[in-house]
Each structure stands twice: as C-alpha cells, then as structure tokens.
Design a protein around this motif. Structure first.
Motif, PDB file in Angstrom:
ATOM      1  N   PRO B 566       0.825  -1.222   0.000  1.00 44.54           N
ATOM      2  CA  PRO B 566       0.000   0.000   0.000  1.00 44.54           C
ATOM      3  C   PRO B 566       0.856   1.269   0.000  1.00 44.54           C
ATOM      4  O   PRO B 566       0.527   2.218   0.707  1.00 44.54           O
ATOM      5  CB  PRO B 566      -0.806  -0.153   1.281  1.00 44.54           C
ATOM      6  CG  PRO B 566       0.089  -0.925   2.196  1.00 44.54           C
ATOM      7  CD  PRO B 566       1.028  -1.741   1.359  1.00 44.54           C
ATOM      8  N   GLN B 567       1.934   1.275  -0.777  1.00 47.69           N
ATOM      9  CA  GLN B 567       2.767   2.475  -0.800  1.00 47.69           C
ATOM     10  C   GLN B 567       1.977   3.633  -1.396  1.00 47.69           C
ATOM     11  O   GLN B 567       1.145   3.433  -2.269  1.00 47.69           O
ATOM     12  CB  GLN B 567       4.039   2.231  -1.618  1.00 47.69           C
ATOM     13  CG  GLN B 567       5.143   1.614  -0.825  1.00 47.69           C
ATOM     14  CD  GLN B 567       4.796   0.206  -0.373  1.00 47.69           C
ATOM     15  OE1 GLN B 567       4.032  -0.471  -1.026  1.00 47.69           O
ATOM     16  NE2 GLN B 567       5.337  -0.220   0.752  1.00 47.69           N
ATOM     17  N   ARG B 568       2.279   4.822  -0.912  1.00 43.23           N
ATOM     18  CA  ARG B 568       1.461   5.937  -1.359  1.00 43.23           C
ATOM     19  C   ARG B 568       1.843   6.373  -2.771  1.00 43.23           C
ATOM     20  O   ARG B 568       2.926   6.072  -3.263  1.00 43.23           O
ATOM     21  CB  ARG B 568       1.565   7.099  -0.381  1.00 43.23           C
ATOM     22  CG  ARG B 568       2.868   7.826  -0.404  1.00 43.23           C
ATOM     23  CD  ARG B 568       2.951   8.754   0.793  1.00 43.23           C
ATOM     24  NE  ARG B 568       4.153   9.561   0.694  1.00 43.23           N
ATOM     25  CZ  ARG B 568       4.148  10.816   0.295  1.00 43.23           C
ATOM     26  NH1 ARG B 568       3.027  11.410  -0.027  1.00 43.23           N
ATOM     27  NH2 ARG B 568       5.274  11.485   0.238  1.00 43.23           N
ATOM     28  N   VAL B 569       0.918   7.068  -3.388  1.00 38.63           N
ATOM     29  CA  VAL B 569       1.110   7.564  -4.748  1.00 38.63           C
ATOM     30  C   VAL B 569       1.354   9.054  -4.663  1.00 38.63           C
ATOM     31  O   VAL B 569       0.614   9.772  -3.998  1.00 38.63           O
ATOM     32  CB  VAL B 569      -0.136   7.283  -5.600  1.00 38.63           C
ATOM     33  CG1 VAL B 569      -0.010   7.922  -6.963  1.00 38.63           C
ATOM     34  CG2 VAL B 569      -0.358   5.786  -5.734  1.00 38.63           C
ATOM     35  N   ARG B 570       2.414   9.515  -5.275  1.00 38.27           N
ATOM     36  CA  ARG B 570       2.710  10.946  -5.236  1.00 38.27           C
ATOM     37  C   ARG B 570       2.673  11.499  -6.653  1.00 38.27           C
ATOM     38  O   ARG B 570       3.206  10.893  -7.577  1.00 38.27           O
ATOM     39  CB  ARG B 570       4.091  11.170  -4.620  1.00 38.27           C
ATOM     40  CG  ARG B 570       4.392  12.589  -4.235  1.00 38.27           C
ATOM     41  CD  ARG B 570       5.273  12.624  -2.989  1.00 38.27           C
ATOM     42  NE  ARG B 570       6.505  11.862  -3.181  1.00 38.27           N
ATOM     43  CZ  ARG B 570       7.641  12.406  -3.638  1.00 38.27           C
ATOM     44  NH1 ARG B 570       7.699  13.671  -3.945  1.00 38.27           N
ATOM     45  NH2 ARG B 570       8.737  11.661  -3.773  1.00 38.27           N
ATOM     46  N   ARG B 571       2.013  12.653  -6.784  1.00 33.34           N
ATOM     47  CA  ARG B 571       1.947  13.311  -8.095  1.00 33.34           C
ATOM     48  C   ARG B 571       3.139  14.243  -8.242  1.00 33.34           C
ATOM     49  O   ARG B 571       3.361  15.120  -7.400  1.00 33.34           O
ATOM     50  CB  ARG B 571       0.653  14.123  -8.204  1.00 33.34           C
ATOM     51  CG  ARG B 571      -0.587  13.262  -8.291  1.00 33.34           C
ATOM     52  CD  ARG B 571      -0.824  12.853  -9.722  1.00 33.34           C
ATOM     53  NE  ARG B 571      -2.023  12.009  -9.837  1.00 33.34           N
ATOM     54  CZ  ARG B 571      -2.521  11.627 -10.999  1.00 33.34           C
ATOM     55  NH1 ARG B 571      -1.953  12.001 -12.119  1.00 33.34           N
ATOM     56  NH2 ARG B 571      -3.587  10.856 -11.058  1.00 33.34           N
ATOM     57  N   VAL B 572       3.903  14.043  -9.287  1.00 29.29           N
ATOM     58  CA  VAL B 572       5.059  14.897  -9.536  1.00 29.29           C
ATOM     59  C   VAL B 572       5.027  15.303 -11.000  1.00 29.29           C
ATOM     60  O   VAL B 572       4.204  14.820 -11.756  1.00 29.29           O
ATOM     61  CB  VAL B 572       6.373  14.144  -9.252  1.00 29.29           C
ATOM     62  CG1 VAL B 572       6.546  13.908  -7.780  1.00 29.29           C
ATOM     63  CG2 VAL B 572       6.390  12.833 -10.014  1.00 29.29           C
ATOM     64  N   SER B 573       5.938  16.174 -11.393  1.00 28.02           N
ATOM     65  CA  SER B 573       5.973  16.507 -12.813  1.00 28.02           C
ATOM     66  C   SER B 573       6.605  15.335 -13.572  1.00 28.02           C
ATOM     67  O   SER B 573       7.361  14.556 -13.001  1.00 28.02           O
ATOM     68  CB  SER B 573       6.757  17.796 -13.043  1.00 28.02           C
ATOM     69  OG  SER B 573       8.016  17.670 -12.455  1.00 28.02           O
TER      70      SER B 573
END
Lengths: 316, 677
Positions: B566-573
């Motif tokens: 369940p690793q988190r999802v990070r929004r990046v460019s």
C-alpha cells in the motif's frame, strides 16, 4: 471434477506467474556466461520485482486514470494468456475460450493499452516508444498468423490444444513445413518480446528504445506489474512455441493437479533449453536500426509462407 | 449441416406494414420540422429524439421479423401508372433494417444535442433532409422491384448530398459534395445497367429476375456491373475517392450515418444481387471482390495512418472496413460456387457481422469526433490533445469504439475478424489449383489490415485524447450534453453487446445464410457459452469468459497489490528521463505517426515535402500527401471528358437557324433510312 479442473487451471497460471521471472533470470545468466561476464543470480528478477513493489509510486501530474489502469490490464491479459496456452495440459477449462487467433488478439489488446498509456503523459520518449511498439506489432502479427496457419493445416484447427494433441499423437519429428514456420516463429518471438536484434532490453539509451521507452514514466508497483507482464509475455511466447512445435511432455486429456506435477519437469527442461537458445541468439547478433526491423519481420513472413508452400505442394 | 429453410409466406404482411408505417413516420417527423424551420429547440429536443424512437421501433420490428424467419410481400399502388411498388421483407432485409434502426437511433439521439443554429442549413430543413435520408435508406432495404429500388437509391443519394453540403458557404465543402454526387450517379448508372441485364425480358420485379435464366456471359456482366455500382457507393478502391472528401465535409452525425449505415446499403445491394437475384453464383466471380477487397483493406489502412485530419482518418478507416466486408463477400461467392455451402455460410456470417460491427463502432467514433469538434472547433490532429481530462464522457466512450475497431477481444470488431480468418483457413480446400494457394495468403493481408488498424487507432486516440493539450484554447473544452452522452453510450453498448453475445447474434444471422447459401453453421459448443461456428473443426471462442476472467484477474491483482504493497502515490511533474521542462510541442504529432508508414509503403503515396534548410531562422516543415490515383486515373479521365465535351460543344452554336438546319438534316436522313429499308 469441475472444481478440480478449475483448481488445476489456477495452478497452471500460478506456475506461469512464478516461473516467468526465473526464465528471464536464466536467459540473463546464460547471456552473461556467453559474454564472459560474471552472471547475476537466477533470482535477480524476483528481487527487482520485490524492490519495485515496495517503492513509492510517482505519477506525472497530468496522467489520466488510463495510465494507472494500463498496468493492471496488461498484467491481467498476460496471466489470462498463461492460463489459455496449453503449457502443461490440453484439457483445462479456460483453454477452449480462445484459440491461437484470439490469443494473438489478447496480446494485441495488452500492447494497445501499453501504447496508449505511454502516450498519456505526453512526453517525447513515451510517444516515440508507443509508435515504435505498435509498428513492430503490425509487422509481426501477419507473420505470426501465417505461422499459426501452417501449424493449423496439419490439425485442421487453430485451437492450440488441438494442434498439440495432433502433434503428440502423430509421428515424432518436425515435418519440413513446420521447420520453416518454426524459424519464422523464433524471429517473431524475438521481435514481440523486445529482444536483440530488434530491441535491446538492457539499453539505457532512450533514442534506441522500443519497449522500454513505453515504460519510462512508470514507477513503483505499476512498473513492477509492467515488468512482470513482460516476463510473462516471454514465458507465454515460448510456451506457444512449445505447443506448436515441441509439444512433448504435455499432458493430453483430462488432468488434475497431480498431472501438472508430472508435466512440470518436461516443461522446465524445455524452458531451460529454450532460454539457453535465446541467449545464444542474442549473443550472436547485434541490434539493428529501427528501420531495418521491417526487413527482419518480412523475412519471418517469407519463412512462414515457405512453410505454407511446402505443406501444400509436398503435403508434409 | 445443410438445413434448408423453406420460406413461410404469411397472408397478412403485418411486419412489413409496420415497417412501411415507421418509414413514413420518419418522413412525417421530417416534414414537421418545416413548421418552425428556424427553431433549434423543436428539432433538437422533439424531432430528433422522436426519430430515434422510430429507429429503435424499426430495429425491434426487424429483429422480430428476423427471428421469425418468414418472408412477407406487399404491392403498393404508388409510383408510375402500371408500375406499382413491390415490397418484401425477408431475413436479409431484416438484418440491414435492424442495423439501420439501431444505429440511426443512437445517432439521432446524439444529433438532437448536436445541431445548433449556425451558418449552414436551417435546423428544420436539416431535419427534413436527415429523416428523408433515413426513410429512403429503409425503403432501399424493402424494395422488391428495380423501379422502387432505384427511386429510393436516388433519394438516398440526393438527401445525403444536401446533408453533406450543410455548410454550403465554404467552397471546399461544395467541391466535396460535387465529387460525391458525381460518383453516386456513376454508380447508380452501373446499377441501372445491371438491373437492365438481369430482368431479361420479364417485368422489373426482383421476383422475375430470380426466375430469369441468363447465359453465363450476361450473368457475369450483370455481376460485374453491380459490383461497380455498389462498390462505388460502398467505397471500394478504386471507386472510393468521394469518401475521404464527403465524410469530413458533412456534419458529424451525418458522417456517422453515411459511414455507419449508408455504406451498408451498398453491401446489402451487392449481397442481394450476387447471392439472391442472380441465382447460384459462379465461383470465379468471387475472386474479383476478394482481390479488390484485400487491396482496399491495405489501401485504406495505409492512408488512414498518414492522415492529419481526424475525420479523414476515420473515412479512410471506413474504406478499410469496406475492404474487409467485400473480402467476405468474395469468399462467400468462391465457397458457394465451389460446392462448399457450410463454409460459404461461415464467410457470409463474417460479412454480415462485420457490417453490424462497423455500423456501431464507426458511428461511435464519428460522433466522438463531432463532440470534439464542437468543444474545440478543431479537426486537425496537430491542434488537439489531452482531452481525456476535459471531456471524460466522450473520451471513455470513444475508447470502447477505438478498441473495438482495432479488432481486439473481447469487443465486437474481433468477432467478425475471427470469423473471416476462420473461413480463410478453408481456402486451401477450394478445388482449383493456385487459387487454393493464394486464398490463404489473403489472410495475411486481413491480419496486416487489422494490425495497422490498431496502429491507426493508437494514433487517433492518443493524439486527440491523451498527452498534453497542443493548444492553449483546449483548456476550455467542455464535455458534451446529456442527449449526446446517451447517443454515444447506446452505440458503445452496441459494441459491447455484439462483442460479448456472438452466439446469439450468429444464431439470428443464420436465417440469412439459410436463405442465401442454403446452409447454417453450428453456433455454440456443447456448453452453450462458447462460440464454435466452424463446421467440422474443434475451434471455439468465448468472449464473455475472456472478459470475466480478465476482470477477475485484474480485480484480484488490484486487491493483492493494494493489500500487501500500500505504498502511497505521489503526483510529480513528468520525468521524461530528466530532460528538463516539457512543452506540448515535444509530443509526437500525427505526422510523426505517419512517418514509418510513409517510409515503408512509399510507392503508395504521392508526397510533397518542404523541409527546412539547416540555417533557417524560421524553420518550416510541411508534408502533403495525395493519392496517386488522382494523377494516374481521375485527372486524365476528367481531362478526356472535358476534351470530348469541348468537341461536342462545337455543334452547339447558339443560333436558331443552325438548329433548324440540324432538324432538317436529321429529317432527311430519317426519310432516307425509311425509304431504303
């Protein structure tokens, strides 16, 4: 009985799922030996998958839900294909739901999702990779279909189990027409699985990438699924090759989990040989320019057509 | 396997009467639009939805007739004196009526939301043309004599011409309309001649044509004339030139109707003439549509791949699909003429199935482009992109059509492709040397076409909906309205249903193969949920199983991955290999997607390129692609006709004394002839 059949079916898919990274590890090991390098462990691909699954997922800001859906669809299609291909038994429940043509369609669906996902972020390399991947696809598919056609002429069916059973019950040894189409199939296998000489799976040079370029924006568990799907695809293609040309050791008729146990060693043996052969081909050839790929796949097509001609003219 | 169905003729043609009533209903809806021709509300909110309801009713009626399997006849005392209109409803007409009704229903719903007040034709008048177009297509399908058939055929051509030139203030649209009208009439002339050959000495009813015994030469002539006439309407290469001009020029619902339905009326005509009116076909006739069809597949797919206008791309894709259909017709005739009725039935099913599929998926795609066109005002692929964020409804529904037309399981495009390939596999059993070698090779062309269609569709969908917006204005694009959504969803549902229920569809289509080639194929395996239509071969395909299994595996994977990782999802460019700031212009363009095709299949294209020199301060890259057929065939032909017309024009002096002289000389010549004979 039905429950047992489905259980066996599930087991076969799980075996494929578990064995696919090992096949890639074995090919890499053989390649390293042939190239006088120290070989990585056979279990290296498992370690990579584990590492990726534990990593945080980075997604581009403008990625759409399609981007997150694609790894699951690609992976699901490959697992399903592993269940459909008669790698160990020919009478499993899922086997009848798709013949060889539908299987090619299933692979095409996975490829299309991957290409669309590669275009989703809108990077230069992603779109380039998607375009090239689809180009290899449309060149390889006719050749693959001709291979299937030649194989189906002997058994009058495009269903893989029927072909396998016809071969197992027939005479041992390849007929000339099958030999030609086997060569064609190997060429298609190299192209479809992004192996040298069509694509270099180990490259770090973006401009020459085909398959890898479509995965550049993926990370974490999404990348793990995509990698695993690629490993499964290689496993599946090799198993299709076995079903069409080297079906010996496959359990014919209804089998249960015990039957799988009997068929497994034969499969392992064939995979070992195939993996070593693949490593040899990859070591002996150099990667070709992208615009030479059509010639490569046209050769594959012509081999398959030769197989067809030999079959119709000589009846063998 | 050879089950002959004896036609049941019911005394009172209830279904046929209902069918005629519904077609007249379409006409009435059209005329009602003239009450307030400027009102968008009346046309959009009332008339088009009403037309859609009539379409659904027609589809239901046609399906009832098809499942009943009977034949109904009727004679209506309309038309010229002594020439009443003969009508007939049989399984073949029913299939195409169902196609017309179901597709037109979805398109009309969309059209209700689509047409707005603008530069072109007034909404009421447009509604009249639109509904008359629908009614005339329906009339073509039930006509049972050459007069009413051709009358409806011409009505169809004229109404669609007026619809194409809706935006008649633009010169290029008028030109496209002219090319369309010309080709339509050349085709109609060939059909007229074909009927003239077929009727022998009897009346012009289809019934008399069936009974007429033609010599081998005349029958072949009639077949080839019909192929030319219907091929021109369908868009068979080399008679396809109007299609890429007319489809983009028309408003999107009209393009959808023309591509999805009107092309199929030509297929209907071809099947009617070749397999019904001409009696048992001769095997070698089939080689002509087979060869032309295969060439058309390749040609259409290649040109679709290099287009930069989204509607032109779809138009060429229609050319490709017509190639698939005519390939199927060719195979059917070859097998039927070689004494292999069961295999002929399989090829016929593939043909009919592909007609249904193409109607659904191509209409869906054309409507999708219409929604995009409305939201952005752009047809050029080079100025679109990233619309999945702004127009999720259109994007996701269009995705279904995209995947379907690329021939991917478990959607509908794959089913007909699969049936066609399975019938190709019998090609080596045709009892004619060389032909039995060449036919299996045709399979490779079909597969290449399907794979190229996948390439084209990745380009189409990826460039329009994915990536980054290529123009700033796209940020303000809006999703389509609710009527349009319902229309799109209906067609997408059609694609899904045709893909997942092949056993049922083939069971219904079996009535047609029994009628035309005297055989039906087995539909299902012993379990009942797998499609196993290939006579005498253990092959099966189960799309519902495939879909269920895929969904199950995907859900299981999602569950397992979410549970254990369940690793988190990070929004990046976007990463893009760390090459720095991305601009939308770095994305691959439509031209870029065409590059490998242009390179690989160079002889097909006539290219004009402007490449920038190394030192250009304002570099400009331009490439224009034309079909060689214009310079090789059509332009010399036009020049020759022009020259002939100029010669003929010398006779026309414009002075009455000269014309009187002509009459006088003619009179003298006639008198001389009369005296001498």
């Amino acid at each position: 009985m039905n429950a047992v059949a489905w259980l066996t079916q599930g087991l076969e898919a799980v075996v494929a799922l578990a064995a696919a990274p090992a096949l890639l590890g074995w090919v890499n090991q053989c390649r390293a030996w042939l190239q006088n390098r120290r070989a990585p462990s056979l279990w290296q691909p498992y370690g990579t998958l584990r590492k990726l699954l534990h990593k945080e997922v980075l997604i581009a800001e403008n990625a759409s839900p399609l981007f997150r859906l694609a790894p699951y669809v690609t992976f699901g299609a490959m697992v399903l294909a592993a269940g459909i291909i008669p790698s160990m038994g020919t009478r499993l429940p899922l086997v009848a739901s798709a013949d060889a043509i539908a299987l090619v369609g299933l692979f095409a669906a996975a490829r299309m999702f991957m290409a669309l996902a590669a275009m989703d972020v809108g990077t230069a390399f992603g779109t380039l990779g998607a375009r090239r991947e689809m180009m290899v696809g449309f060149l390889a598919e006719p050749a693959l279909l001709m291979v299937i056609l030649v194989a189906s002429l002997t058994s009058s069916s495009t269903a893989l189990p029927a072909i396998t059973e016809a071969l197992v019950s027939g005479h041992l040894g390849l007929s000339p027409s099958l030999a030609f189409s086997a060569v064609a199939f190997i060429l298609v296998l190299l192209a479809e699985n992004a192996r040298i000489p069509v694509d270099n799976p180990a490259t770090h040079l973006e401009l020459t990438m085909i398959h890898e370029a479509t995965l550049l924006e993926y990370s974490g568990r999404h990348l793990a699924l995509m990698e695993w799907a690629a490993q499964l695809k290689l496993f599946n293609y090799v198993c299709i090759g076995f079903a069409l040309f080297l079906p010996w050791g496959v359990a014919v008729g209804r089998i249960g989990p015990v039957g799988l146990l009997v068929a497994a060693p034969a499969l392992a043996l064939k995979l070992t040989a195939a993996g070593a052969g693949l490593a040899l081909i990859e070591t002996l050839s150099a990667k070709m320019r992208v615009m030479r790929i059509p010639e490569f796949l046209a050769t594959a097509f012509l081999f398959a057509v030769l197989g067809l001609l030999v079959h119709v003219l000589l009846g063998a | 396997m050879h089950i002959l169905v004896h036609p049941v003729i019911t005394p009172l043609p209830k279904l046929l009467v209902g069918c005629v009533a519904l077609l007249l209903g379409w006409g009435a809806v059209g005329v009602a639009g003239l009450l307030r021709p400027r009102s968008v509300r009346l046309a959009g909110r009332v008339l088009f939805p009403l037309g859609a309801l009539i379409g659904f009713a027609l589809a239901a009626l046609a399906v009832t007739s098809l499942l009943g399997g009977g034949i109904e006849r009727m004679v209506l005392p309309i038309g010229l004196p002594g020439l009443p209109a003969h009508l007939r409803l049989d399984p073949l007409s029913s299939v195409f009526l169902a196609l017309l009704g179901a597709t037109a229903g979805g398109i009309s719903l969309f059209a209700g939301g689509y047409f707005r007040a603008g530069q072109g034709t007034a909404p009421g008048l447009l509604g009249l043309q639109y509904h008359l177009f629908l009614a005339s297509m329906g009339w073509v399908l039930i006509a049972a004599d050459a007069y009413s058939f051709l009358l409806a055929w011409e009505a169809m051509a004229l109404t669609s011409y007026f619809l194409v030139v809706t935006e008649h203030r633009r010169a290029e649209i008028r030109r496209a309309g002219l090319i369309y009208l010309l080709m339509a009439h050349v085709g109609a002339l060939a059909i007229l001649l074909a009927f003239g050959v077929m009727h022998g000495s009897g009346p012009f009813t289809f019934h008399a044509m069936r009974a007429a015994h033609l010599s081998a030469g005349w029958a072949a002539a009639a077949f080839l004339l019909a192929l030319a006439g219907f091929g021109a309407k369908a868009g068979l290469v080399p008679l396809h030139v109007w299609l890429p001009e007319a489809h983009p020029a028309a408003p999107s619902p009209v393009s959808a109707l023309m591509s999805g339905v009107m092309l199929k009326t030509a297929v209907y005509g071809m099947l009617r003439v070749a397999l019904d009116l001409l009696g048992p076909p001769v095997w070698w006739w089939g080689l002509v549509p087979l060869a032309l069809g295969l060439f058309t597949i390749l040609y259409g797919a290649l040109f679709a791949a290099v287009q930069t206008d989204m509607k032109r791309l779809l138009a060429y894709s229609s050319v490709e699909n017509i190639g698939v259909i005519f390939t199927g017709i060719g195979l059917t005739i070859v097998f039927a003429g070689s004494g292999m009725p069961a295999v002929a039935a399989l090829a016929l099913l593939a043909t009919l199935y592909h007609c249904l599929n193409h109607a659904m998926m191509k209409s869906l795609l054309f409507l999708g482009t219409g929604a995009v066109l409305h939201a952005t005002g752009e047809r050029n692929l080079g100025r679109l992109g990233g619309l999945i964020h702004r127009m999720p409804w259109v994007a996701w529904l269009t995705l279904i059509g995209t995947l379907a037309i690329a021939g991917l399981p478990p959607l509908n495009g794959f089913v007909s492709e699969w049936l066609l390939l399975q019938s190709f596999l019998f090609g080596d059993q045709v009892p004619h040397t060389f032909v039995n070698l060449l036919i299996p090779m045709g399979m490779a062309v079909v597969v290449l076409g399907a794979a190229l269609a996948g390439y084209v569709m990745v380009k189409f969908y990826g460039v329009i909906f994915l990536g980054r917006p290529r123009e700033a204005a796209l940020e303000h694009a809006h999703d389509c309205g609710w009527l349009e959504r319902i229309g799109l969803a209906w067609l997408a549902l059609g694609c899904l249903a045709l893909g997942l229920l092949p056993v049922q569809v083939i069971g219904a289509l079996g009535r047609v193969s029994a009628q035309l080639v005297g055989a039906v194929v087995p539909q299902a395996s012993a379990h009942g949920w797998l499609l196993a239509p290939v006579p005498g071969r253990p092959v099966s395909y189960g799309p519902a199983v495939l879909l269920t299994a895929t969904v199950a595996v995907v859900l299981l994977t999602v569950l397992v991955v979410r549970l254990f990782f369940p690793q988190r999802v990070r929004r990046v460019s976007a990463w893009d290999c760390g090459f720095g700031a991305l601009t939308p212009r770095m994305q691959d363009t439509a031209e870029g997607f065409g590059q490998p095709i242009r390179h690989l299949f160079q002889p097909f294209f006539e290219m004009q390129r402007e490449l920038p020199a190394p030192g250009d301060s304002a570099p400009r890259y331009r490439i224009a692609i034309r079909e060689r057929i214009w310079t090789l065939a059509y332009e010399p032909l036009c020049a020759a006709i022009d020259g002939l017309a100029n010669i003929a024009a010398r006779v026309q002096q414009g002075r009455i004394s000269v014309y009187l002289l002509y009459s006088f000389v003619t009179l003298l010549v006639l008198l001389a002839v009369a005296l001498l004979s």
